[in-house]
Motif scaffolding. Sequence first.
Motif, PDB file in Angstrom:
ATOM      1  N   GLY A  70       0.733  -1.455  -0.115  1.00  0.00           N
ATOM      2  CA  GLY A  70       0.012   0.098  -0.034  1.00  0.00           C
ATOM      3  C   GLY A  70       0.909   1.392   0.063  1.00  0.00           C
ATOM      4  N   ARG A  71       2.035   1.346   0.269  1.00  0.00           N
ATOM      5  CA  ARG A  71       3.003   2.482   0.217  1.00  0.00           C
ATOM      6  C   ARG A  71       3.071   2.790  -1.191  1.00  0.00           C
ATOM      7  N   HIS A  72       2.877   4.222  -1.298  1.00  0.00           N
ATOM      8  CA  HIS A  72       3.100   4.941  -2.785  1.00  0.00           C
ATOM      9  C   HIS A  72       4.611   4.982  -3.097  1.00  0.00           C
ATOM     10  N   ARG A  73       4.965   4.555  -4.161  1.00  0.00           N
ATOM     11  CA  ARG A  73       6.406   4.459  -4.571  1.00  0.00           C
ATOM     12  C   ARG A  73       6.314   4.999  -6.001  1.00  0.00           C
ATOM     13  N   ARG A  74       7.718   5.747  -6.132  1.00  0.00           N
ATOM     14  CA  ARG A  74       7.987   6.214  -7.477  1.00  0.00           C
ATOM     15  C   ARG A  74       9.520   6.030  -8.031  1.00  0.00           C
ATOM     16  N   VAL A  75       9.543   5.409  -9.188  1.00  0.00           N
ATOM     17  CA  VAL A  75      11.235   5.195  -9.522  1.00  0.00           C
ATOM     18  C   VAL A  75      11.468   6.291 -10.145  1.00  0.00           C
ATOM     19  N   VAL A  76      12.838   6.690 -10.030  1.00  0.00           N
ATOM     20  CA  VAL A  76      13.535   7.762 -10.554  1.00  0.00           C
ATOM     21  C   VAL A  76      14.610   7.138 -11.444  1.00  0.00           C
ATOM     22  N   CYS A  96      17.926  15.092  -8.277  1.00  0.00           N
ATOM     23  CA  CYS A  96      17.754  15.845  -6.849  1.00  0.00           C
ATOM     24  C   CYS A  96      16.186  16.295  -7.078  1.00  0.00           C
ATOM     25  N   GLY A  97      16.172  16.975  -8.210  1.00  0.00           N
ATOM     26  CA  GLY A  97      14.521  17.589  -8.602  1.00  0.00           C
ATOM     27  C   GLY A  97      13.432  16.630  -8.693  1.00  0.00           C
ATOM     28  N   ARG A  98      13.865  15.509  -9.440  1.00  0.00           N
ATOM     29  CA  ARG A  98      12.761  14.392  -9.603  1.00  0.00           C
ATOM     30  C   ARG A  98      12.558  13.721  -8.562  1.00  0.00           C
ATOM     31  N   ALA A  99      13.323  13.773  -7.568  1.00  0.00           N
ATOM     32  CA  ALA A  99      13.142  12.798  -6.448  1.00  0.00           C
ATOM     33  C   ALA A  99      12.629  13.731  -5.074  1.00  0.00           C
ATOM     34  N   SER A 100      12.341  14.816  -5.269  1.00  0.00           N
ATOM     35  CA  SER A 100      11.811  15.744  -4.413  1.00  0.00           C
ATOM     36  C   SER A 100      10.339  15.333  -3.984  1.00  0.00           C
ATOM     37  N   GLY A 101      10.042  15.302  -2.714  1.00  0.00           N
ATOM     38  CA  GLY A 101       8.776  14.960  -2.104  1.00  0.00           C
ATOM     39  C   GLY A 101       8.911  13.644  -1.384  1.00  0.00           C
ATOM     40  N   ALA A 102      10.066  12.870  -1.406  1.00  0.00           N
ATOM     41  CA  ALA A 102      10.387  11.390  -1.050  1.00  0.00           C
ATOM     42  C   ALA A 102      10.183  11.686   0.421  1.00  0.00           C
ATOM     43  N   ALA A 103       9.806  10.496   1.045  1.00  0.00           N
ATOM     44  CA  ALA A 103       9.870  10.476   2.559  1.00  0.00           C
ATOM     45  C   ALA A 103      11.129   9.538   2.872  1.00  0.00           C
ATOM     46  N   VAL A 104      11.535   8.811   1.911  1.00  0.00           N
ATOM     47  CA  VAL A 104      12.740   7.873   1.996  1.00  0.00           C
ATOM     48  C   VAL A 104      13.331   7.727   0.643  1.00  0.00           C
ATOM     49  N   THR A 112      27.787   3.632  -8.695  1.00  0.00           N
ATOM     50  CA  THR A 112      27.582   5.009  -9.076  1.00  0.00           C
ATOM     51  C   THR A 112      25.915   5.645  -8.668  1.00  0.00           C
ATOM     52  N   VAL A 113      25.069   4.393  -8.781  1.00  0.00           N
ATOM     53  CA  VAL A 113      23.680   4.987  -8.172  1.00  0.00           C
ATOM     54  C   VAL A 113      23.916   5.126  -6.797  1.00  0.00           C
ATOM     55  N   SER A 114      24.518   4.348  -6.098  1.00  0.00           N
ATOM     56  CA  SER A 114      24.752   4.427  -4.696  1.00  0.00           C
ATOM     57  C   SER A 114      25.243   5.788  -4.226  1.00  0.00           C
ATOM     58  N   ASP A 115      26.186   6.293  -4.941  1.00  0.00           N
ATOM     59  CA  ASP A 115      26.908   7.475  -4.778  1.00  0.00           C
ATOM     60  C   ASP A 115      26.115   8.563  -5.085  1.00  0.00           C
ATOM     61  N   LEU A 116      25.181   8.408  -5.975  1.00  0.00           N
ATOM     62  CA  LEU A 116      24.087   9.711  -6.213  1.00  0.00           C
ATOM     63  C   LEU A 116      22.986   9.650  -5.152  1.00  0.00           C
ATOM     64  N   GLY A 117      22.857   8.550  -4.835  1.00  0.00           N
ATOM     65  CA  GLY A 117      21.656   8.278  -3.802  1.00  0.00           C
ATOM     66  C   GLY A 117      21.987   9.010  -2.466  1.00  0.00           C
ATOM     67  N   LYS A 118      23.306   8.894  -2.214  1.00  0.00           N
ATOM     68  CA  LYS A 118      23.813   9.583  -0.991  1.00  0.00           C
ATOM     69  C   LYS A 118      23.473  10.913  -0.907  1.00  0.00           C
ATOM     70  N   VAL A 119      23.985  11.473  -2.316  1.00  0.00           N
ATOM     71  CA  VAL A 119      23.871  13.081  -2.449  1.00  0.00           C
ATOM     72  C   VAL A 119      22.324  13.679  -2.539  1.00  0.00           C
ATOM     73  N   VAL A 120      21.613  12.700  -2.993  1.00  0.00           N
ATOM     74  CA  VAL A 120      20.005  13.030  -3.210  1.00  0.00           C
ATOM     75  C   VAL A 120      19.446  13.060  -1.946  1.00  0.00           C
ATOM     76  N   ALA A 121      19.717  11.847  -1.069  1.00  0.00           N
ATOM     77  CA  ALA A 121      19.208  11.939   0.365  1.00  0.00           C
ATOM     78  C   ALA A 121      19.537  13.003   1.294  1.00  0.00           C
ATOM     79  N   ALA A 122      20.868  13.267   1.016  1.00  0.00           N
ATOM     80  CA  ALA A 122      21.359  14.327   1.916  1.00  0.00           C
ATOM     81  C   ALA A 122      20.777  15.721   1.428  1.00  0.00           C
ATOM     82  N   THR A 123      20.603  16.086   0.264  1.00  0.00           N
ATOM     83  CA  THR A 123      20.153  17.169  -0.076  1.00  0.00           C
ATOM     84  C   THR A 123      18.901  17.535   0.262  1.00  0.00           C
ATOM     85  N   LEU A 124      17.996  16.350   0.029  1.00  0.00           N
ATOM     86  CA  LEU A 124      16.351  16.237   0.682  1.00  0.00           C
ATOM     87  C   LEU A 124      16.193  15.994   2.050  1.00  0.00           C
TER      88      LEU A 124
END
Length: 456
Positions: A70-76, A96-104, A112-124
Amino acid sequence: MSLVSLEDRARSSSGGAMRLVSEPGALRRLAALVDELAPTGEVVLVADLTAKTVDGGDVDARVQAALPAGRHRRVVRVPAGAHGATLDERTVDEVCGRASGAAVVMTVGSGTVSDLGKVVAATLGVPLISVQTAASVNGYADPLSVLVRNGAKRTVPSRWPDVLLIDHDIVAEAPLALTRAGVGDAVAIWSSPADWYLACALGMDSALYGSRFVDPVRDLAPRLADETASEAERLASLIDVLTVGGLVIGDAGTTAPLSGVEHLASHVLDMSAIAEGAAHDLHGAQVGVASVLASALWDVALEDERLFDLGPTDFVVPDDLEGRVRAVWQPVDPTGVLGEECWHAVEAKMRRWVAAGPQIRAFFTHRREHVTTLRVLAGDPSLPAAALRVWGAAVAFSELSPPVPPERARWVLSALPFMRDRLSVADLFVLAGRWDDRLFDRVFARAAATGGGLGV
């Protein structure tokens, strides 16, 4: 030091301990972890465009199916170019812009994806779960990210994952090239600590060298060359070596313990390929080949060249250094942007060298003790070469995909001290006036004696 004690010292940007979940079938624990970190709100999955499978099914689909019902999910999806996903300024800002609004934020995929996720989570400012899909790099378990700035690879602080989830069943089905790349990243332990020790001892690194950041990985690394181990046992050993490596990097606050000359070589290959629009091999595959070369460089420095028999006044910043830095990058980037970026880094390094006079003199006063330590930390190219062979990984430049021709491999070696602001043994050769073709011939010959170097 055990994996558990290192995990206990890992800290996320929110101040809580990074949780390591590493076991077969670990994906079954994902729903509870998501609910614990973010009981409500949208789950944003950051993933690349590469298809990944386990037991005949799609990994991305399996991850989504494992989320709380039941959790809403979005794939970037991370945009990809000729070199796959490149974490330049545009890509980071876009994701970062496309992931805006994420709770997690949850990353599924490569380093590479892992490195990007760290930056996105830190930014948000939201929690981060990293689902590791291959044993390809040690960067999953550290709080740093490798980004591209003005065409140059740069390692910057980002954040720890709140959870690093390693499902051994998924990792076991990763492409063999990724696993071999992980071995390549791991064998840097037989060269990189010497560069870090040297920089610290000369007053060129603000950190203090500590064996506690090196020994945990050195203790595990010989298991990579164990030909008697089963495939599952070797994979578990590789996962441990890479994960402990990431944790000690985070604990040290720098990649320097596990990133020396060999990582410079891989970055130089990446940067030149990006600038020229050409293909290059995986980071870890390049690091493995370069680890044999780096160990050979240290062997030549300690034995043939007797570099540390010189005195502190024998190391002088060349008058033509700026021209040399810009010239080395001109063939791959005629615009001069890359040369400008690298010159700023090298210039800062040389300013520190001039200011570190007292520490440099102290180093040479106690050179015998320092050389004894350096001999322990590096100088035996047979060690990385043996581990790479057990896994069928590339040992020589000609074995990379695509193969690196001899003239490009020699250029890579020549460019090493002209790329970033971190000191390595290559810089001492430059300062001593010995960074030349004569030296390069010796280094490649030493690497070739173990099957590495230029290859055929």
